[in-house]
Scaffold this motif. Structure first.
Motif, mmCIF file in Angstrom:
data_model
loop_
_atom_site.group_PDB
_atom_site.id
_atom_site.type_symbol
_atom_site.label_atom_id
_atom_site.label_comp_id
_atom_site.label_asym_id
_atom_site.label_seq_id
_atom_site.Cartn_x
_atom_site.Cartn_y
_atom_site.Cartn_z
ATOM 1 N N SER A 1 -0.358 17.684 -2.188
ATOM 2 C CA SER A 1 0.759 16.846 -1.759
ATOM 3 C C SER A 1 1.767 17.620 -0.915
ATOM 4 C CB SER A 1 1.413 16.228 -3.002
ATOM 5 O OG SER A 1 2.374 15.268 -2.677
ATOM 6 N N ILE A 2 3.043 17.593 -1.333
ATOM 7 C CA ILE A 2 4.127 18.279 -0.624
ATOM 8 C C ILE A 2 4.535 19.558 -1.353
ATOM 9 C CG2 ILE A 2 5.047 16.234 0.508
ATOM 10 C CD1 ILE A 2 6.945 15.852 -1.857
ATOM 11 N N GLU A 3 3.646 20.038 -2.228
ATOM 12 C CA GLU A 3 3.977 21.152 -3.108
ATOM 13 C C GLU A 3 3.908 22.497 -2.400
ATOM 14 O OE1 GLU A 3 4.414 20.827 -6.923
ATOM 15 O OE2 GLU A 3 5.176 19.158 -5.762
ATOM 16 N N PRO A 4 4.790 23.415 -2.759
ATOM 17 C CA PRO A 4 4.601 24.813 -2.352
ATOM 18 C C PRO A 4 3.503 25.434 -3.197
ATOM 19 C CG PRO A 4 6.524 24.615 -3.775
ATOM 20 C CD PRO A 4 6.020 23.219 -3.555
ATOM 21 N N TRP B 1 12.386 7.980 5.656
ATOM 22 C CA TRP B 1 11.338 7.248 6.368
ATOM 23 C C TRP B 1 10.433 6.444 5.451
ATOM 24 C CZ3 TRP B 1 13.009 7.360 10.987
ATOM 25 C CH2 TRP B 1 13.563 8.513 11.543
ATOM 26 N N ILE B 2 10.533 6.650 4.141
ATOM 27 C CA ILE B 2 9.565 6.091 3.188
ATOM 28 C C ILE B 2 10.125 4.833 2.535
ATOM 29 C CG2 ILE B 2 8.235 6.576 1.097
ATOM 30 C CD1 ILE B 2 8.423 9.534 1.760
ATOM 31 N N ASP B 3 9.334 3.759 2.510
ATOM 32 C CA ASP B 3 9.818 2.527 1.885
ATOM 33 C C ASP B 3 9.607 2.513 0.376
ATOM 34 O OD1 ASP B 3 7.062 2.069 1.752
ATOM 35 O OD2 ASP B 3 7.073 0.756 3.507
ATOM 36 N N GLN B 4 8.831 3.473 -0.155
ATOM 37 C CA GLN B 4 8.745 3.642 -1.602
ATOM 38 C C GLN B 4 9.348 5.004 -1.952
ATOM 39 O OE1 GLN B 4 5.638 1.632 -3.925
ATOM 40 N NE2 GLN B 4 4.433 1.574 -2.020
ATOM 41 N N ALA B 5 8.604 5.862 -2.640
ATOM 42 C CA ALA B 5 9.182 7.138 -3.088
ATOM 43 C C ALA B 5 8.145 8.232 -2.973
ATOM 44 C CB ALA B 5 9.708 7.007 -4.522
ATOM 45 N N GLN B 6 8.419 9.371 -3.584
ATOM 46 C CA GLN B 6 7.520 10.527 -3.523
ATOM 47 C C GLN B 6 7.530 11.249 -4.859
ATOM 48 O OE1 GLN B 6 9.210 13.325 -0.528
ATOM 49 N NE2 GLN B 6 11.039 12.067 -0.654
ATOM 50 N N SER B 7 6.376 11.722 -5.265
ATOM 51 C CA SER B 7 6.266 12.544 -6.473
ATOM 52 C C SER B 7 6.786 13.930 -6.137
ATOM 53 C CB SER B 7 4.811 12.623 -6.931
ATOM 54 O OG SER B 7 4.352 11.373 -7.359
ATOM 55 N N LEU B 8 7.941 14.252 -6.657
ATOM 56 C CA LEU B 8 8.567 15.533 -6.331
ATOM 57 C C LEU B 8 8.737 16.363 -7.590
ATOM 58 C CD1 LEU B 8 9.989 17.335 -4.192
ATOM 59 C CD2 LEU B 8 12.135 16.277 -4.932
ATOM 60 N N ASN B 9 7.923 17.408 -7.706
ATOM 61 C CA ASN B 9 8.104 18.375 -8.785
ATOM 62 C C ASN B 9 9.197 19.355 -8.395
ATOM 63 O OD1 ASN B 9 5.902 17.550 -10.527
ATOM 64 N ND2 ASN B 9 4.541 18.326 -8.933
ATOM 65 N N VAL C 1 0.857 -1.182 0.000
ATOM 66 C CA VAL C 1 0.000 0.000 0.000
ATOM 67 C C VAL C 1 0.895 1.234 0.000
ATOM 68 C CG1 VAL C 1 -1.861 -1.197 1.212
ATOM 69 C CG2 VAL C 1 -0.202 0.135 2.527
ATOM 70 N N GLY C 2 0.311 2.368 -0.314
ATOM 71 C CA GLY C 2 1.083 3.606 -0.354
ATOM 72 C C GLY C 2 0.352 4.728 0.367
ATOM 73 N N LEU C 3 0.644 4.873 1.652
ATOM 74 C CA LEU C 3 0.059 5.971 2.427
ATOM 75 C C LEU C 3 0.907 7.215 2.225
ATOM 76 C CD1 LEU C 3 -2.125 6.744 4.572
ATOM 77 C CD2 LEU C 3 -0.377 6.288 6.302
ATOM 78 N N GLY C 4 0.283 8.286 1.783
ATOM 79 C CA GLY C 4 1.012 9.528 1.551
ATOM 80 C C GLY C 4 0.434 10.673 2.353
ATOM 81 N N LEU C 5 0.711 11.884 1.897
ATOM 82 C CA LEU C 5 0.206 13.056 2.604
ATOM 83 C C LEU C 5 -0.099 14.168 1.623
ATOM 84 C CD1 LEU C 5 2.554 15.537 2.935
ATOM 85 C CD2 LEU C 5 3.647 13.713 4.211
ATOM 86 N N MET C 6 -0.918 15.088 2.065
ATOM 87 C CA MET C 6 -1.213 16.308 1.309
ATOM 88 C C MET C 6 -1.396 17.443 2.313
ATOM 89 S SD MET C 6 -5.087 15.384 0.100
ATOM 90 C CE MET C 6 -6.301 14.730 1.239
ATOM 91 N N GLY C 7 -1.483 18.656 1.808
ATOM 92 C CA GLY C 7 -1.659 19.806 2.687
ATOM 93 C C GLY C 7 -0.411 20.182 3.461
ATOM 94 N N PHE C 8 0.766 19.825 2.918
ATOM 95 C CA PHE C 8 2.009 20.129 3.628
ATOM 96 C C PHE C 8 2.192 21.634 3.782
ATOM 97 C CE2 PHE C 8 6.645 20.961 3.543
ATOM 98 C CZ PHE C 8 7.009 20.299 4.711
ATOM 99 N N GLN C 9 1.961 22.384 2.696
ATOM 100 C CA GLN C 9 2.146 23.834 2.794
ATOM 101 C C GLN C 9 1.110 24.471 3.716
ATOM 102 O OE1 GLN C 9 4.261 26.139 0.610
ATOM 103 N NE2 GLN C 9 2.912 27.860 0.249
#
Length: 959
Positions: free
Chosen positions: A784-787, A869-877, A655-663
């Motif tokens: 996501s983790i976007e500014p 901390w992540i066992d997969q990766a992250q979509s990083l623009n 599974v891939g638990l991620g996050l949003m609303g970082f900014q």
């Protein structure tokens, strides 16, 4: 001055755009005249009015002038295109809106004298109409009728219209019902349909969003009224309406009828009727419908809510409960779990991915987001892969294809004794398949092709997105990505040579990484030097790297992803090899001929888990625990379109638990993105999510059993993601590279490590940060983790154009007495940036700096802290305001040295702006009302400079 700009026939009595006879203008666009009547839209009237405006100012000089003809023709085309783009919902233009666009077009084209005369004439005519209206005023005023579905007409219920608008504005600071009602009345006409009547107040509220972000909630609540009419009418089989207040008492009764109607329409799984619907209905929270902003609810309306024959019969809380019930089908206490899942979803603390939202609880519950495949080097394998792509995409899956095994151009074909055309012609077929199978008609099919950088066809692969060259060897719609081993990066840094091979002669390279890859690669280089390999080519590594970066800048592709970091830190190295990532570069799972990797995604809304004092760890723990259970349930409930996907998913259960609303979280904590504190918060928040996700997977293993391939994994050896950094560091040192990753931690990892070893894991992989473009819109938070892209801009997606204003910034400016019409104008003038607005304090400027004002090294620094901390990766623009080869080289080397597994889109800014509009508002005064969707800063994702806007509705990252 006499300036006859209101012209229809020769008499010149009707407004611009009005005509008594229909014109061949395509869709049935219409004009609302000032007296409330409706006439067909005729662009020719705009042309005539503009021509007469030039004649009135320039006199005989303009008569017959080719220059004036060309200018008028261009202005007319621009005005018509703008009107149609902004009025897609009802195809209705108010006469004042048409004249506003004429005025703007004249100003933008710098025909200032003509524009000034036009403005003065409009003002004179407005005053004349006002005098006439005063003289002829009556107490009754204009009365309109409403056309019912059966064709009959009934008087407009003015009281209900006012009541619905008043209700939409309740308890919202900074909004007023009066301007919404005034603007709504301007858009009414006699015989208005129910649909147009529903749209009128929505469109009115939309025009006010930039004056106060809370009007986005007003527009959403008005859309709810339209939706309620559709849904209630469908499920009860008779015309029904209900206000939000009335709906609080009716939601439970509606929900039971909705389930029956959905099953009868063969859209809902019949198993939903076996739930205790009384218990389920009682748990619904109608007030949570009010949490939606307009962009989020319109997106739901257009793409997510169940509909039949174009009629939506699923209200928002029913939609979320349907998803929750669909994820609870195999639970023992199905109702209890469904209510628990619903509460999490409807609070916006967590949101499942788009395929899960589309399909949970339906008859075809394909709930997974991402599929990764490896393409075999034979025709059967190649065309099976293309067919698999079609089947997987049909139900909204995003695709990542590993094409590295396919032999290169000029390679020998034993069966025919001929030579291969290479991988590119087959990529063209895959590209066209992705377009043909458009995810069930809900969004554009999307696929990313990966090729390892030693492949002999890599240079042609780099050119796939170019506009020039043989179109048969171009893939204009497919995303592409480089799969880059550490050895290549080390040779770039050492300025050494690099050798390209065809995989049919070097088959082991595909499955090797780290030291083993280096040894075998050098073995094949030695063979090539001895003339024992037929197809190879030696290039300078640095030259190839520079060409990659050049293509990345020019076309946005191929993306840069790192093979060794993905494999060496993979928990599943004992069970296979990671050969590619997915469509959005956050999934890193094994693929083979027999296994199609599947990942099931969802995202924590980080903004909902912070207080002014920091991260709420207790709430985060609860959210992650429930979310992990929901994601694990997806695996067993899922509808699999191909057996290889089912086999892989049940064996490894990733599974891939991620996050949003970082900014949003940073701004709530008053932390600028470009700061050490932001990097530390990225570290701390991801550590907490990781700890709780792994802990939840252990809990699920204790309850349900370990995943079948657990033995031999890094987990089984007590090696957690934080520990696997050492493995990558050792490999980098051996290959001549380096790794700059922080290793610090704050939580009790040793105790968790022991639990993992003893109890095991339910899931081979737990975390991946996806782009969340659409679900973050639904929840009303930053992607996501976007500014932040801009603080005021127009977002374009499949649901249309939406004015987006940073509500947190507006709140801060209001507190400091700085929010006014001038500030709105300044924001538009400076393209949504506050950096150059002198009266804004420095601390506010730092907190609300936009993406192109933040050095991307800060994004990489924060991503590196998360990646540990992540066992997969992250979509990083990555964002770069003024690109150069030197900057791009430094940026992508930094990403590699910082231990990132993948990178995503390169976003670059062109000469562009937010429209500096000066439209007249509902009070007749000059206001800056609507930020027009003028050219936006660009996302370089189209070939040859044919770029899409950063909010392109056809771009997966934008959706």
């Amino acid at each position: 001055m006499s300036l006859s700009v209101e012209i229809t026939r020769s008499s010149g009595t009707a407004p611009i755009g009005a005509s008594e006879t229909p014109q061949p203008t395509g869709p049935a666009y219409r004009v609302i005249r000032r007296n409330g009547s409706v006439t067909p839209f005729d662009p020719l009237k705009i042309t005539v009015a503009l021509t007469k405006a030039f004649l009135a100012v320039e006199g005989g000089v303009a008569a017959g002038s080719r220059r004036v003809h060309d200018v008028v023709e261009a202005l007319t085309a621009d005005i018509v295109a703008t009107l149609k783009r902004r009025s897609a919902e009802g195809r209705l233009f108010h006469i004042e809106r048409i004249q506003d666009q004429v005025e703007l077009a004249l100003m933008r084209s710098e025909n200032h004298k003509v524009a000034r005369a036009y403005v003065l004439y409009r003002e004179e005519r407005a005053q004349e109409r006002a005098r006439t209206a005063t003289e002829n005023a009556s107490d009754a005023g204009p009365r309109f009728t409403v056309t019912q579905p059966d064709g009959s007409r009934e008087p407009l219920d003015d009281d209900r219209l006012a009541r619905v608008i008043d209700e939409a504005c309740e308890a919202l600071e900074g909004v007023q019902a009066a301007p919404v009602l005034t603007e709504t009345r301007r858009n009414l006409y006699d015989g208005i349909t129910l649909d147009d009547l529903s749209l009128a107040p929505i469109l009115a509220a939309r025009t006010l969003v930039e004056t106060d972000p809370n009007y986005a909630f007003v527009a959403a609540r008005l859309l709810l009224d339209k939706l309620r009419r559709e849904a209630l009418g469908f499920v009860f089989g008779r015309p029904e309406q209900a206000t939000q207040h009335e709906m609080t008492k009716r939601y439970a009764n509606y929900f039971a009828a909705y389930v029956r109607a959905g099953i009868d329409a063969e859209l809902l799984d019949g198993e939903l009727a076996r739930f205790d619907l009384n218990r389920i209905s009682a748990a619904l929270k109608p007030d949570r419908d009010l949490q939606f902003q307009y962009l989020g609810l319109q997106t739901l309306y257009d793409r997510y809510l169940l509909q039949t024959g174009g009629i939506r019969f699923e209200l928002p809380q029913a939609f979320l409960m349907r998803v929750a019930m669909g994820l609870s089908l195999r639970e023992i206490d199905r109702e209890g779990r469904a209510i628990e899942f619903y509460d999490l979803l409807s609070s916006f603390n967590f949101m499942a991915s788009t395929p899960t939202l589309f399909n949970a609880g339906t008859r075809r519950a394909q709930l997974s987001s991402c599929f990764l495949t490896t393409v075999s080097d034979d025709l059967d394998g190649i065309f099976k892969a293309v067919k698999d792509n079609a089947l997987l995409a049909k139900y909204s899956g995003g695709l990542g294809n590993d094409w590295t095994p396919v032999r290169g151009l000029g390679a020998h074909i034993k069966g025919t004794n001929g030579t291969s055309q290479g991988v590119v012609p087959f990529l063209k077929v895959a590209n066209d398949t992705a377009i043909a199978v458009n995810q069930g008609g809900k969004r554009k099919g999307a696929v990313c092709a990966y090729l390892e950088i030693w492949h002999i066809d890599i240079e042609e692969f780099l050119d796939l997105r170019k506009n020039t060259g043989d179109d048969r060897r171009r893939t204009h719609d497919m995303n592409t990505a480089n799969w880059v081993p550490d050895l290549f990066m080390a040779r770039v840094e050492a300025d050494e040579d690099w050798t390209l091979f065809s995989p049919d002669e070097t088959p082991e390279l595909h499955d090797l990484y780290g030291a083993a890859f280096k040894t075998r690669y050098e073995f094949y280089e030695a063979k090539a030097a001895r003339g024992e390999i037929r197809i190879f080519r030696t290039v300078r590594a640095l030259d190839l790297w520079r060409r990659i970066l050049t293509m990345l800048f020019e076309t946005g592709h191929p993306w840069v992803t790192f093979k060794d970091a993905c494999n060496i830190r993979s928990p599943q190295g004992h069970a296979g090899v990671v050969h590619s990532s997915n469509l959005c570069t956050e999934i890193t799972l094994n693929t083979s001929k027999d296994e199609v990797a599947v990942c099931n995604l969802g995202s924590v809304n980080l903004a909902n888990h912070v207080t002014p004092h920091g991260l709420d760890l207790e709430q985060l723990s609860r959210t992650v625990s429930i979310a992990m259970r929901m994601l694990d349930n997806v695996i067993d409930i899922n509808f699999y379109t191909i057996p290889e996907a089912r086999h892989s998913n049940l064996r490894h259960r990733p599974v891939g638990l991620g996050l949003m609303g970082f900014q949003d979280a940073l701004q709530a904590l008053r932390i600028p993105y470009a700061s050490d504190k932001a990097v530390a918060f990225a570290d701390h928040s991801m550590e907490a999510i990781s700890w709780h996700a792994i802990s939840a997977s252990v809990d699920l293993a204790a309850e349900r059993g370990r995943y079948p391939s657990f033995n031999g994994s890094l987990w089984s050896m007590g090696i957690l993601p934080i520990d696997s950094i050492e493995l990558l560091d050792d490999a980098r040192k051996a290959s001549g590279g380096r790794l700059d990753m922080d290793r610090s931690s704050t939580l009790d990892w040793e105790a968790l490590r022991q639990r993992v070893k003893i109890t095991g894991m339910r899931n081979s992989n737990c975390m991946a940060i996806a782009p969340t473009a659409t679900i973050s819109n639904i929840c009303g938070v930053a992607q996501s983790i976007e500014p932040a892209y801009q603080n005021l801009f127009v977002k374009s997606n499949m649901s249309g154009d939406f004015t987006v204003v940073n509500a947190a910034l507006v709140h801060d400016l209001k507190q400091r007495g700085l929010w006014d019409e001038v500030m709105v104008s300044d924001l538009k003038y400076f393209d949504g940036s506050i950096g150059e607005i002198d009266r804004i304090p420095a601390d506010v400027k730092a907190l609300y700096a936009t993406a192109f004002e933040i050095d991307s090294s800060w994004l990489i620094a924060a991503a590196s802290r998360r990646q540990k901390w992540i066992d997969q990766a992250q979509s990083l623009n990555l964002y770069i305001a003024n690109p150069s080869g030197k900057k791009l080289d430094a940026l992508y080397r930094l990403a590699w040295n910082s231990g990132l597994k993948t990178t995503y889109y390169l976003r670059s800014r062109s000469a562009s702006h937010v429209e500096k509009s000066t439209l007249k508002g509902t009070d007749g005064k000059l206001n800056a009302v609507t930020a027009m969707p003028a050219p936006q800063p660009i996302l370089l994702c189209e070939p040859g400079g044919n770029v899409c806007s950063i909010n392109d509705p056809d771009c997966e990252a934008c959706q």
